[in-house]
Design a protein around this motif. Structure first.
Motif, mmCIF file in Angstrom:
data_model
loop_
_atom_site.group_PDB
_atom_site.id
_atom_site.type_symbol
_atom_site.label_atom_id
_atom_site.label_comp_id
_atom_site.label_asym_id
_atom_site.label_seq_id
_atom_site.Cartn_x
_atom_site.Cartn_y
_atom_site.Cartn_z
ATOM 1 N N THR A 18 32.278 37.918 -14.792
ATOM 2 C CA THR A 18 33.536 38.591 -14.364
ATOM 3 C C THR A 18 34.003 39.129 -13.325
ATOM 4 O O THR A 18 35.216 38.857 -11.878
ATOM 5 N N ALA A 19 33.028 39.702 -11.972
ATOM 6 C CA ALA A 19 32.700 40.014 -11.354
ATOM 7 C C ALA A 19 32.972 39.044 -9.625
ATOM 8 O O ALA A 19 33.509 38.919 -9.274
ATOM 9 N N ALA A 20 32.822 37.581 -10.568
ATOM 10 C CA ALA A 20 32.362 36.702 -9.507
ATOM 11 C C ALA A 20 33.342 35.599 -9.432
ATOM 12 O O ALA A 20 34.368 35.119 -8.310
ATOM 13 N N ILE A 21 34.012 35.846 -10.501
ATOM 14 C CA ILE A 21 36.019 35.005 -10.754
ATOM 15 C C ILE A 21 36.316 36.316 -9.364
ATOM 16 O O ILE A 21 37.126 35.500 -8.920
ATOM 17 N N LEU A 22 36.558 37.597 -9.650
ATOM 18 C CA LEU A 22 37.421 38.605 -9.591
ATOM 19 C C LEU A 22 37.450 38.591 -8.123
ATOM 20 O O LEU A 22 38.609 38.540 -7.161
ATOM 21 N N SER A 23 36.285 37.815 -7.127
ATOM 22 C CA SER A 23 35.849 39.491 -6.288
ATOM 23 C C SER A 23 36.086 37.300 -5.509
ATOM 24 O O SER A 23 36.223 37.538 -3.890
ATOM 25 N N LEU A 53 34.203 25.168 -15.102
ATOM 26 C CA LEU A 53 35.641 24.833 -14.867
ATOM 27 C C LEU A 53 34.989 26.970 -14.013
ATOM 28 O O LEU A 53 36.300 27.114 -12.689
ATOM 29 N N ALA A 54 34.532 27.327 -15.175
ATOM 30 C CA ALA A 54 33.986 29.003 -14.366
ATOM 31 C C ALA A 54 33.486 29.000 -13.181
ATOM 32 O O ALA A 54 34.132 29.945 -12.137
ATOM 33 N N HIS A 55 32.616 28.126 -12.379
ATOM 34 C CA HIS A 55 31.751 28.317 -11.463
ATOM 35 C C HIS A 55 33.014 27.815 -10.404
ATOM 36 O O HIS A 55 32.689 27.876 -9.186
#
Length: 293
Positions: A18-23, A53-55
Motif C-alpha cells: 500500500t505504501a509503495a503504490i500511494l507514495s 500491474l501493481a508493480h
C-alpha cells in the motif's frame, strides 16, 4: 506543495505494498506504523498474474527487472493444479495466463468447436489449447529463463510467482523508504480516537504521541485494530465456508525433480485439502529449496 497525510497501520506485505503504490504520488506523505515487536507471519505466497500491474503502479525501477524476483526467491507460476477433488485421480488445470487474454481467441474457438468434449481430459485440453498449458508440459521453467524468453509473451510482463512473503515485504520496505515522502515508525497502537461520526480522528502510539492523518488504512491483519475501533461490522460466511481452519508449514524437498513445478498444486483430502507452493531455483541454498503447505 501541501501534501495529504496517509497513515498506514501495519507493515508486512499489505502495509508496504500500500505504501509503495500511494507514495508514487508525490502529493502524498505516507507514514507506516511497522512495530518490530509484532512478529510477521509468512510461509510462502502465491501471486496472481496481475502482480505486474501493481508493480507498475508502485513505479519502483527495481520491480521492473528480474532483480526483485531473485531477492524474494520467486519461482514462476503458470497456473493452479487441482487433484482428487471431484474423484480420486481426477486432475484439473487452471492456466493463469489465459486470464490475461493470452489465448482467449484460440481457446474460445476450441471450446465452441467442442474440443474439450473430445479431449481425454481437461488437463490434456489445457495443454493443447493454452499457452500456459503447453509451457507446463515442456518442463520446469527457471526464473532466469522466464525473464529472458517469456516475459514479453506474458501480457506485457505478467506471469504469477511463488514468493517468500517476508522477503517481499522487506524488499518493498527498503525501496519505499528511499522516497523522501515516506517515513516508518517502529511503534504499536495504544489507542484509537474516533470523532462524533465514528471515523478515526487520531492514533495514540506507545510512545505517547498522537498521530493525525487525512486517511487511515488498516493493514493490521487479523487484529483489525482500526476496523474494530470504527465498529466495522463483521460479515460471517460460516454457512458457506466448508474449510475454516488452516495449518501452514515449510518442508524441504524430498524429490526436487518431481516437486519443483510452475504450479500451485492443490490436492483434495477426505477432510479439506492441502496446497503446495514450491519455491526452488538454480543455485539456491537448502533453506530456499523448499515448499509451503
Amino acid at each position: 506543495m501541501v501534501r495529504r497525510h496517509v497513515l498506514i497501520a501495519g507493515g508486512g506485505t499489505a502495509g508496504w505494498s500500500t505504501a509503495a503504490i500511494l507514495s508514487a504520488n508525490p502529493a502524498l506523505h505516507v507514514t507506516v506504523l511497522d512495530p518490530s515487536t509484532i512478529p510477521s507471519i509468512g510461509v510462502g505466497e502465491s501471486t496472481l498474474p496481475h502482480l505486474h500491474l501493481a508493480h507498475k503502479a508502485m513505479a519502483l525501477p527495481s520491480l521492473q527487472t528480474e532483480a526483485w524476483a531473485r531477492a524474494v526467491d520467486a519461482t514462476v507460476k503458470l497456473g493452479i493444479a487441482f487433484e482428487d477433488f471431484y474423484e480420486k485421480g481426477a486432475r484439473w488445470l487452471h492456466p493463469f495466463l489465459d486470464a490475461a487474454d493470452i489465448d482467449r481467441i484460440r481457446l474460445g474457438a476450441a471450446l465452441r468447436a467442442g474440443a474439450l468434449a473430445q479431449a481425454p481430459d481437461q488437463w490434456a485440453f489445457a495443454a493443447e489449447h493454452t499457452w500456459a498449458g503447453a509451457k507446463l508440459e515442456g518442463g520446469f521453467i527457471e526464473r532466469s529463463t522466464w525473464f529472458k524468453r517469456y516475459r514479453v509473451a506474458a501480457h506485457g510482463g505478467g506471469g504469477a510467482f511463488h514468493i517468500d512473503a517476508l522477503k517481499y515485504a522487506a524488499l518493498l520496505k527498503q525501496e519505499v523508504l528511499a522516497r523522501e515522502n515516506v517515513q516508518v515508525l517502529d511503534a504499536t497502537i495504544a489507542q484509537v480516537h474516533c470523532d462524533d461520526r465514528g471515523a478515526v480522528s487520531s492514533i495514540l502510539i506507545d510512545a505517547g504521541h498522537a498521530l493525525c492523518a487525512d486517511l487511515y488504512i488498516d493493514c493490521t491483519g487479523f487484529a483489525g485494530v482500526l476496523a474494530q475501533a470504527v465498529q466495522s461490522p463483521w460479515v460471517s460466511v460460516a454457512d458457506r465456508l466448508l474449510v475454516d481452519q488452516a495449518w501452514v508449514v515449510q518442508l524441504p524437498f524430498v524429490d526436487p525433480a518431481r516437486q519443483r513445478m510452475n504450479l500451485t498444486h492443490c490436492q483434495g483430502l477426505p477432510e479439506g485439502w492441502v496446497f503446495h507452493i514450491p519455491r526452488s531455483e538454480e543455485h539456491t541454498s537448502e533453506l530456499q529449496s523448499r515448499f509451503g503447505i
